[in-house]
Write a protein that holds these residues in place. Structure first.
Motif, PDB file in Angstrom:
ATOM      1  N   TYR A 210       0.819  -1.142  -0.228  1.00 28.59           N
ATOM      2  CA  TYR A 210       0.072   0.046  -0.096  1.00 28.59           C
ATOM      3  C   TYR A 210       0.827   1.148   0.206  1.00 28.59           C
ATOM      4  CZ  TYR A 210      -3.200   3.554   1.723  1.00 28.59           C
ATOM      5  OH  TYR A 210      -3.739   4.717   1.902  1.00 28.59           O
TER       6      TYR A 210
ATOM      7  N   GLU B 220       0.526   5.287   0.499  1.00 34.87           N
ATOM      8  CA  GLU B 220      -0.519   6.230   0.995  1.00 34.87           C
ATOM      9  C   GLU B 220      -0.305   7.204   0.288  1.00 34.87           C
ATOM     10  OE1 GLU B 220      -1.727   7.994   5.396  1.00 34.87           O
ATOM     11  OE2 GLU B 220       0.229   6.934   5.118  1.00 34.87           O
TER      12      GLU B 220
ATOM     13  N   GLU C 258      -2.286   6.716  -3.032  1.00 34.71           N
ATOM     14  CA  GLU C 258      -3.623   6.098  -2.622  1.00 34.71           C
ATOM     15  C   GLU C 258      -3.602   5.182  -3.745  1.00 34.71           C
ATOM     16  OE1 GLU C 258      -6.434   6.728  -0.740  1.00 34.71           O
ATOM     17  OE2 GLU C 258      -4.773   7.405   0.312  1.00 34.71           O
TER      18      GLU C 258
END
Length: 731
Positions: free
Chosen positions: A419, A421, A424
């Motif tokens: 992931y 961040e 996104e």
């Protein structure tokens, strides 16, 4: 405040560096200089448990964190054994602050959250309020100020709802704690005026109490406010009052926090030696007791003090220690998470083995075989976890996961995504379909109909038995990986402490290839994968920091060399200046003394140089000086020294001479080399030089004496007609 607070505990006592906690069981106030709590022997297990937790709080304030944890765990065992919920809340709140001081933030939040849940179940408003305060303080210390404020506001709401507490001592203690925490939060946000208002309210509420730790926290907050408003003297006075109280009651944790604030003020006042000593005390006290967040802060601030005092070597050394301490904290957290996961697997294994033994006794063979099969799976997962967390390469981690899973369940495809961040999105780092590597583009989290996006957004695992049928019949709108043929799918989130790290998925072309047991098995391995990924990310960050440190070290070394050269050399000619000459002359005298040789000091002043400056200007005069320096240097040996000590004054050191004849020959050589005229703007300019010579040891025993005597000899030549040389002592 209305008056000095002489007691370190009373009623609801504060044994923490940051919290008030109500304890009405068997408390008493110590005298000055005495330990906060002395354990009372008791045969009642609950009373004994309370004495353990009081002892833990007492030694924590003395910075003895390991001993504090041992006492707390003793109390925890007794409270658990007798199902004493109120006691458990106190222990978990205490462990929350203990782990916070040690830098174990996830354990701190875990314990404080558990305390809130227990307090809510037992419908104890004061304990629930304290739980909100504790979580807020943890978040405040980790920099999550806005989130901390939300918990403080929940505490405020609960205080207003708890009408049964109104007017009681517990109420004033909770109210004081609220105002202090809100004041500290607004200071952290940079809103000094709001912080000042809440500390003023805290002062007013504290008049109902008699607690030294409350006074210390308020003094510290007010000192920070005064410092930000520019009143450093007043801030120092408040901090010194707080330090005096902390030392009186041996409140070592408070003392460390106060030292840090005081040291910063000394830096701002350019009192660097005092600041360095204070931060050294912080580091020593914190290292002794394993308080590594304070160790890191001590090194960071001492580095700033050294840098401000131009001691770049020590500044760089402390800056490196600061990052090494952060690395240690990060490593300890990673090791702790891995150890917790392994302990969990060992517990599950032990529970299953115990169940197997029970089933053997009642001859339930079918259940026994199933449990033994499950136990083998857990053993395989534990071994796989150890292998996974031993690697720091993401690709290797993914390959190991896939290989281990293939031995446990039906797998035709596998994916691991991290992931990101900031973007996104999910970035696929490893994807295999029927043993063939696949390359997949990043997956945006805006695509809410994608199965893996759903996993991230809900932080829940998902199992689909027939993906094609679900899509065709409209049962599930979720899609899977583009270009991948799959029917059975499991997708799980990879999380640590509630933070999403990435996703892991497996699939098969068979229908109903997986069970809920497979989901739990994959989640178990996912714990190790998340730890391994975070370890890899920490390693990359450490490599980046090390590279930055290396670059900064090189820059500091270059700056040091540049500063050293500027301080010791003439900016025009590049020759040693008067400062460096004094050092070189002292070395030459010591060398001459050891080897019993002569040392000659030639003091030179150019003749007819002033007309050049007057006629052609200082720029051409500077060029002439550079040319003269070059000529004189050419007349010397490599071991000789030439320095510029004034406008047109030069000094030469001739070492290792047997007699004065060598000095005479060099002086004549210099006069001869300057007989050749200089060409300045097309005109011939004739220069001369007057040279005075002093010999060691005949003409003086110190550098200053030799320079002075050589200068006097030079002036005799000037008066006698210039452009010549003479010795100070005519022989």
């Amino acid at each position: 405040m209305s008056g000095p607070m002489k007691n370190a505990s009373s009623g609801m006592s504060d044994f923490y560096p940051s919290f008030l906690l109500p304890m009405t069981e068997w408390e008493e106030s110590p005298g000055e200089g005495e330990p906060l709590i002395e354990e009372r022997p008791s045969t009642d297990p609950i009373q004994l448990a309370w004495s353990y937790i009081r002892k833990a709080r007492s030694v924590l304030l003395l910075s003895r964190t390991k001993e504090a944890q041992e006492w707390a765990m003793k109390a925890l065992e007794l409270f658990k054994a007798h199902q004493h919920t109120r006691g458990l809340v106190h222990v978990f709140l205490f462990l929350g602050i203990l782990f916070l001081e040690q830098g174990a933030l996830e354990k701190s939040l875990e314990n404080t959250t558990l305390a809130i849940e227990l307090a809510q179940n037992m419908k104890s408003p004061e304990l629930e309020i304290l739980g909100f305060h504790t979580v807020g303080q943890v978040l405040l210390k980790t920099g999550e100020v806005h989130e901390a404020l939300q918990y403080f506001l929940q505490a405020d709401k609960k205080i207003k709802e708890a009408t049964s507490l109104q007017g009681s001592k517990v109420f004033y203690e909770l109210e004081t704690l609220l105002f202090i925490n809100l004041g500290e939060a607004f200071i952290a946000l940079g809103e000094t005026d709001n912080g000042a208002e809440y500390f003023a309210l805290a002062q007013e509420a504290a008049t109902h109490l008699n607690n030294v730790t409350v006074e210390i926290r308020i003094l510290k907050g007010l000192a920070i406010i005064q410092k930000r408003r520019g009143f450093r003297k007043e801030a120092m006075e408040m901090l010194e009052r707080a330090i005096e109280e902390a030392q009186r009651y041996s409140l070592r944790l408070y003392l460390i926090e106060l030292w840090l604030e005081l040291g910063v003020i000394h830096i701002e006042l350019n009192e660097y030696d005092r600041a360095i000593q204070i931060f050294t005390d912080v580091v020593t006290e914190s290292e002794k007791n394993g308080l590594f967040p304070y160790v890191a802060e001590g090194y960071r601030n001492r580095s700033l003090a050294y840098e401000a005092s131009l001691n770049f070597r020590e500044a760089l050394s402390d800056f490196k220690r600061f990052h090494e301490t952060l690395e240690h904290i990060s490593l300890e957290q990673s090791v702790s998470r891995r150890r917790d996961a392994e302990i969990l697997f060992e517990l599950e294994k032990a529970q299953r083995e115990a169940e197997i033994f029970r089933l053997r006794n009642v001859e339930l063979r079918e259940h026994k075989d199933a449990l033994e099969r499950s136990n083998r799976q857990i053993q395989a997962v534990a071994e796989a976890g150890k292998a996974i967390t031993s690697s720091l390469d993401i690709q290797e981690i993914a390959r190991l996961v896939q290989e281990n899973l293939k031995t446990l369940m039906e797998i035709e495809g596998f994916s691991l995504a991290m992931y990101e961040e900031a973007q996104e999105q999910l970035q696929f780092v490893f994807c295999v379909e029927k043993n063939e590597p696949q390359s997949l583009p990043p997956l945006s989290l805006d695509d809410s109909c994608h199965l893996l996006v759903w996993v991230v957004q809900h932080q829940q695992s998902i199992r689909i038995d027939d993906l094609e049928k679900s899509l065709a019949e409209g049962v599930s709108p979720l899609r899977y990986l583009e270009g991948v043929s799959a029917r059975s799918v499991i997708g799980i989130p990879l999380t640590l402490g509630g933070t999403i790290i990435g996703t892991l998925s497996i699939h098969s072309q068979k229908r109903k290839a997986y069970s809920e047991e497979d989901v739990r098995l994959l989640e178990s391995i996912g714990t190790f994968v998340a730890i391994a990924i975070q370890n890899s990310q920490h390693r990359q960050e450490l490599l980046r920091l090390n590279e930055a440190l290396r670059a900064e070290k090189e820059a500091l070394e270059q700056l040091t060399r540049k500063v050293s050269r500027l301080a010791n050399h003439d900016g025009l000619t590049g020759l040693p200046n008067r400062l460096l000459l004094a050092e070189l002359l002292e070395r030459a005298i010591q060398r001459s003394k050891r080897q019993k040789t002569l040392l000659a000091v030639l003091f030179m002043d150019l003749d007819n140089f002033k007309p050049i400056n007057d006629t052609f200007g200082h720029q051409e005069g500077d060029r002439a000086l550079v040319e003269v320096a070059h000529r004189i240097k050419g007349a010397l040996r490599a071991s000789d020294v030439i320095a510029r000590v004034g406008g047109d004054e030069f000094v030469v050191l001739l070492m290792d001479m047997d007699n004065e004849e060598g000095a005479r020959l060099v002086a004549e050589k210099i006069i001869k080399t300057l007989e050749h005229p200089l060409y300045i703007e097309g005109q011939l300019c004739q220069l001369g030089v007057s040279i005075g010579i002093a010999l060691y040891p005949h003409d003086g025993g110190s550098g200053d004496e030799l320079i002075r005597h050589a200068d006097e000899a030079m002036y005799r030549i000037k008066r006698a007609g210039k452009n010549g040389y003479t010795f100070y002592s005519v022989r």
